[in-house]
Design an enzyme around this catalytic site. Structure first.
Site, PDB file in Angstrom:
ATOM      1  N   HIS A  78       0.526   1.665  -3.341  1.00 56.43           N
ATOM      2  CA  HIS A  78       0.394   1.773  -1.891  1.00 56.43           C
ATOM      3  C   HIS A  78      -0.402   0.602  -1.328  1.00 56.43           C
ATOM      4  O   HIS A  78      -1.322   0.082  -1.962  1.00 56.43           O
ATOM      5  CB  HIS A  78      -0.338   3.060  -1.527  1.00 56.43           C
ATOM      6  CG  HIS A  78       0.533   4.280  -1.467  1.00 56.43           C
ATOM      7  ND1 HIS A  78       1.665   4.350  -0.682  1.00 56.43           N
ATOM      8  CD2 HIS A  78       0.407   5.495  -2.066  1.00 56.43           C
ATOM      9  CE1 HIS A  78       2.204   5.558  -0.812  1.00 56.43           C
ATOM     10  NE2 HIS A  78       1.474   6.268  -1.646  1.00 56.43           N
ATOM     11  N   CYS A 134       3.556  -2.058   0.842  1.00 53.98           N
ATOM     12  CA  CYS A 134       3.626  -2.363   2.267  1.00 53.98           C
ATOM     13  C   CYS A 134       2.314  -1.960   2.934  1.00 53.98           C
ATOM     14  O   CYS A 134       1.558  -1.148   2.417  1.00 53.98           O
ATOM     15  CB  CYS A 134       4.816  -1.690   2.933  1.00 53.98           C
ATOM     16  SG  CYS A 134       5.067   0.048   2.522  1.00 53.98           S
TER      17      CYS A 134
END
Length: 280
Positions: A78, A134
């Site tokens: 993440h 991202c």
């Protein structure tokens, strides 16, 4: 010239309700490919990839490199952001990587910290960064997972509200925590930390800016990052003398974006860096 790499993959994020499935496979796949290409590879997988271990691993990797060496860091996991505290971000948010102990220790590995780690390297060290994550979602807390969409692609983005203490969340005029934030940058912390002057190069799974995502995928029945899967597929099909620009052109638009994975991989670096032979 020596070649050394650090491959990081994190599926398990205790306390966040935001686990992933393909990141460990990504790290193992990158490690296998780099080992076959003559790299000495270290890995940090799930509980090994605490923030302290990530910092130590990057320090050891970069600190041991000398002029002419090639250093590769791959990260699958993440990404997130936090309120900027030193005023160096236009949108008031610092981007970061999410370590295994993100929620339990309450700290991401921020772009400012990564920049400091990278700035310690010796002149002439070639640094390549591969980021399958991202950092640009606008919500501050993710919705509960939908059990009927268990196999749906999941963005590799960790909203602040899933890990940051409530008293550190941005607040609106009412004083209540915001449900969404305005993001104008949202780039990989690797992008903020790389040095074009010294020839660093970044391959990233998605564009910078608001709501551009890298996806956790399942391809041929196996969890993986969509970007990692297609980047490795493209790499294996290239001739031995291919450049980074050749590699990127084989990924985007040949494989991504696609209908299943609407993400546009990016390459960031100087023209000279893009023309270098891959991993040399």
């Amino acid at each position: 010239m020596s070649k050394r790499a650090l491959c990081i993959g994190i599926n398990n994020y205790p306390g966040t309700h935001m686990d992933l499935t393909g990141c460990v496979n990504d790290a193992n796949d990158w490690a296998a490919e780099l080992t076959a290409r003559g790299f000495s590879v270290s890995k940090l997988i799930d509980s090994q990839a605490t923030k302290a271990a990530m910092v130590s691993g990057i320090q050891a990797l970069i600190g041991g490199a000398v002029s002419g060496d090639v250093v590769v860091i791959t990260y699958s996991g993440h990404g997130t952001y936090v309120p900027d505290t030193n005023g160096d971000e236009v949108d008031g948010l610092d981007e970061g990587l999410c370590p295994y102990d993100l929620q339990t220790k309450g700290a991401a590995l921020l772009d400012d910290e990564i920049n400091e780690l990278f700035s310690a390297r010796k002149a002439g060290v070639r640094l390549v960064l591969i980021s399958d994550s991202c950092h640009s979602g606008t919500v501050t807390r993710a919705a509960a997972p939908d059990p009927d969409a268990e196999d749906a692609p999941r963005p590799r983005f960790m909203p602040m509200g899933n890990w940051l203490p409530a008293d550190q969340l941005p607040r609106g005029i009412s004083g209540q925590p915001l449900t969404s934030v305005t993001v104008t940058a949202g780039g990989s912390p690797f992008a903020a930390a790389l040095s074009r002057k010294t020839g660093d190069l970044l391959l990233a799974g998605c564009k910078e800016g608001p709501n551009n995502f890298s996806y956790d995928a399942r391809i041929a029945g196996r969890p993986c990052g969509a970007f990692t899967y297609y980047a490795l597929k493209a790499l294996k099909a290239l001739p031995a003398n291919a450049t980074y620009a050749d590699w990127y052109a084989k990924i985007n638009p040949v494989f991504l974006p696609s209908a299943s994975y609407p993400q546009s991989p990016q390459i960031v670096g100087t023209a000279d860096a893009r023309k270098r032979k891959i991993f040399s």
